[in-house]
Design a protein around this motif. Structure first.
Motif, PDB file in Angstrom:
ATOM      1  N   SER A 139      35.237 -40.651  -3.456  1.00 21.24           N
ATOM      2  CA  SER A 139      36.516 -40.851  -2.796  1.00 21.24           C
ATOM      3  C   SER A 139      37.480 -41.604  -3.696  1.00 21.24           C
ATOM      4  O   SER A 139      38.656 -41.230  -3.825  1.00 21.24           O
ATOM      5  CB  SER A 139      36.313 -41.625  -1.493  1.00 21.24           C
ATOM      6  N   ARG A 140      36.999 -42.647  -4.355  1.00 18.49           N
ATOM      7  CA  ARG A 140      37.876 -43.429  -5.224  1.00 18.49           C
ATOM      8  C   ARG A 140      38.394 -42.584  -6.382  1.00 18.49           C
ATOM      9  O   ARG A 140      39.577 -42.653  -6.726  1.00 18.49           O
ATOM     10  CB  ARG A 140      37.137 -44.656  -5.756  1.00 18.49           C
TER      11      ARG A 140
ATOM     12  N   LEU B 190      38.786 -39.290  -6.504  1.00 20.96           N
ATOM     13  CA  LEU B 190      39.718 -38.254  -6.053  1.00 20.96           C
ATOM     14  C   LEU B 190      41.048 -38.850  -5.602  1.00 20.96           C
ATOM     15  O   LEU B 190      42.115 -38.270  -5.844  1.00 20.96           O
ATOM     16  CB  LEU B 190      39.085 -37.449  -4.924  1.00 20.96           C
ATOM     17  N   LEU B 191      40.998 -40.000  -4.959  1.00 21.59           N
ATOM     18  CA  LEU B 191      42.234 -40.628  -4.517  1.00 21.59           C
ATOM     19  C   LEU B 191      43.063 -41.138  -5.689  1.00 21.59           C
ATOM     20  O   LEU B 191      44.289 -41.264  -5.590  1.00 21.59           O
ATOM     21  CB  LEU B 191      41.929 -41.771  -3.544  1.00 21.59           C
ATOM     22  N   ALA B 192      42.406 -41.422  -6.813  1.00 23.97           N
ATOM     23  CA  ALA B 192      43.124 -41.881  -8.010  1.00 23.97           C
ATOM     24  C   ALA B 192      43.810 -40.734  -8.732  1.00 23.97           C
ATOM     25  O   ALA B 192      44.770 -40.949  -9.482  1.00 23.97           O
ATOM     26  CB  ALA B 192      42.163 -42.594  -8.956  1.00 23.97           C
TER      27      ALA B 192
ATOM     28  N   SER C  75      46.040 -37.340  -9.510  1.00 24.69           N
ATOM     29  CA  SER C  75      47.325 -36.812  -9.048  1.00 24.69           C
ATOM     30  C   SER C  75      47.197 -35.421  -8.456  1.00 24.69           C
ATOM     31  O   SER C  75      48.059 -34.978  -7.704  1.00 24.69           O
ATOM     32  CB  SER C  75      48.312 -36.765 -10.220  1.00 24.69           C
TER      33      SER C  75
ATOM     34  N   SER D 274      38.560 -32.290   2.365  1.00 29.58           N
ATOM     35  CA  SER D 274      39.519 -32.798   3.348  1.00 29.58           C
ATOM     36  C   SER D 274      38.806 -33.545   4.467  1.00 29.58           C
ATOM     37  O   SER D 274      39.238 -34.626   4.887  1.00 29.58           O
ATOM     38  CB  SER D 274      40.333 -31.633   3.916  1.00 29.58           C
TER      39      SER D 274
ATOM     40  N   TYR E 212      37.094 -36.976   2.957  1.00 30.83           N
ATOM     41  CA  TYR E 212      37.923 -38.044   2.382  1.00 30.83           C
ATOM     42  C   TYR E 212      39.331 -38.102   2.960  1.00 30.83           C
ATOM     43  O   TYR E 212      40.201 -38.748   2.386  1.00 30.83           O
ATOM     44  CB  TYR E 212      37.967 -37.873   0.854  1.00 30.83           C
ATOM     45  N   ASP E 213      39.536 -37.402   4.078  1.00 33.07           N
ATOM     46  CA  ASP E 213      40.825 -37.437   4.759  1.00 33.07           C
ATOM     47  C   ASP E 213      41.959 -37.064   3.802  1.00 33.07           C
ATOM     48  O   ASP E 213      43.028 -37.680   3.796  1.00 33.07           O
ATOM     49  CB  ASP E 213      41.073 -38.823   5.357  1.00 33.07           C
ATOM     50  N   LEU E 214      41.715 -36.044   3.002  1.00 32.76           N
ATOM     51  CA  LEU E 214      42.713 -35.556   2.061  1.00 32.76           C
ATOM     52  C   LEU E 214      43.472 -34.391   2.695  1.00 32.76           C
ATOM     53  O   LEU E 214      42.855 -33.484   3.255  1.00 32.76           O
ATOM     54  CB  LEU E 214      42.046 -35.071   0.769  1.00 32.76           C
TER      55      LEU E 214
ATOM     56  N   ARG F  53      47.100 -30.877  -0.654  1.00 31.54           N
ATOM     57  CA  ARG F  53      46.967 -31.614  -1.922  1.00 31.54           C
ATOM     58  C   ARG F  53      45.890 -31.009  -2.800  1.00 31.54           C
ATOM     59  O   ARG F  53      45.701 -31.434  -3.942  1.00 31.54           O
ATOM     60  CB  ARG F  53      46.601 -33.081  -1.649  1.00 31.54           C
TER      61      ARG F  53
ATOM     62  N   PRO G 205      49.530 -41.532  -9.076  1.00 33.14           N
ATOM     63  CA  PRO G 205      49.067 -42.824  -8.578  1.00 33.14           C
ATOM     64  C   PRO G 205      49.656 -43.966  -9.389  1.00 33.14           C
ATOM     65  O   PRO G 205      50.000 -43.825 -10.549  1.00 33.14           O
ATOM     66  CB  PRO G 205      47.549 -42.743  -8.753  1.00 33.14           C
TER      67      PRO G 205
END
Length: 359
Positions: free
Chosen positions: A112-113, A115-117, A119, A133, A136-138, A142, A358
């Motif tokens: 998760s970290r 992927l969230l980092a 762009s 999705s 990781y609530d993406l 995106r 990010p």
């Protein structure tokens, strides 16, 4: 365009769908005019040690500020601190072949970290996009999807006319391991000793030696070793020859994000007997008339697999119908150029500041 890849991408002794995808993608991007600079990440991915992580950090620190960088998920998901540390100075995209968090909850915080980092995120199947999705609530918008392509090939000749016994040559292409369901295949084939068949299992034998030893012992105990062969890895012309001689691809996997081998078989007009696990049904797909070009069974079910194989081996009309459906599905498959163009579109957005960065 900088691409960070696992260091074994071109290891012929350890072929994999992910490595094939990466190689075809780099070749395709270069053919589209992208200057591609490959950076093999040395290490035992997906289980890097401290030295591997330090080497990756040094590699990424050497990339120029503002550079567009595509990182294979096999590397990125296992190095979230490194990805997050360099994300503010780079335009990072992560290519996800399979979500580690799907089967390993302990891997989810790190993945998760990472992927969230990033762009941008590129997934290799619709199933993977949906799963990322959910995990990781993406937002799904995106995540771009670039499904694997196929290499155009001539229709397989198989073992003979489907009306006169042609159909007994079975092929399984997958690394030999429990996740690919070879143990299920062995148990299913043991129920069919009254019928004529041969099966060649192509795939690396060194990924899980304990499983291979257990599997070999089970094959010997069931006395089917004269009909079932573990052939080890094959690539190039050797693999093409095995596909050409096959009547049916059997893929008893317990889980696939897509299933490139199913598409490769269909590119040769070979019907597929596969499980309904995860994204595998997307690769099997349907012919233009809606027909499934093969048979689908639940995963981890030797009885269901054996029943489907018995139908295939004993019903010439079924074999003929599925062969026609496979040939029709063959005409709908796209090559690797389409995959490269899809990724290129996502990367152009990355380099032109059309998506968030990010930091």
């Amino acid at each position: 365009m900088h691409v960070v890849l696992p260091n074994d991408i071109d290891d012929a002794a350890a072929p994999s769908g992910g490595n094939r995808y990466d190689r075809e993608l780099c070749t395709g991007l270069a053919a589209l005019g992208w200057p591609v600079c490959e950076h093999p990440a040395q290490g035992a991915w997906p289980k890097p040690d401290a030295g591997d992580l330090a080497a990756l950090d040094e590699l990424m620190a050497g990339l120029p500020r503002g550079a567009s960088v595509l990182v294979d998920g096999l590397v990125a998901s296992c190095a979230p601190e490194t990805v997050a540390a360099h994300a503010p100075r780079l335009r990072l995209a992560v290519l996800v072949h399979m979500p580690f968090g799907d089967t390993d909850p302990a891997a989810r915080p790190a993945e998760s970290r990472a992927l969230l980092a990033a762009s941008a995120i590129i997934a290799t199947s619709e199933w993977t996009r949906r799963r990322l999705s959910d995990l990781y609530d993406l937002p799904t918008d995106r995540i771009d999807v670039a499904t694997p392509g196929v290499t155009p090939a001539q229709p397989a000749t198989g073992s003979g006319d489907v009306d006169f016994g042609g159909g007994a040559a079975l092929l399984c292409v997958a690394v030999i391991g429990p996740h690919k369901g070879h143990d299920v295949l062995v148990e299913a084939l043991a129920r069919l000793v009254d019928l004529p068949w041969t099966c060649v299992c192509v795939g690396a034998l060194d990924r899980d030696p304990d499983f291979v030893r257990t599997l070999t012992a089970r094959i010997d105990a069931l006395t089917i070793g004269d009909r079932l062969r573990l052939a080890g890895p094959r690539t190039g012309a050797d693999l093409d020859a095995l596909y050409s001689a096959a009547d049916l691809l059997v893929h008893p996997s317990r889980g696939e994000t897509y299933g490139m081998v199913a598409a490769e078989a269909l590119a040769r007009g070979i019907p597929v007997l596969a499980t309904t696990a995860k994204g595998l049904t997307d690769a099997v797909g349907r012919a233009p008339d809606g027909a499934v070009p093969g048979l689908l069974v639940p995963p981890d079910d030797p009885a269901a697999l054996a029943a489907a194989l018995r139908r295939w081996l004993t019903d010439p009309a079924l074999r003929r119908r599925l062969r026609f459906a496979a040939l029709a599905r063959r005409a709908t498959l796209t090559d690797w150029t389409v995959t490269a163009r899809t990724v290129a579109k996502a990367l152009r957005r990355l380099s032109s500041d059309q998506i968030r960065h990010p930091g």
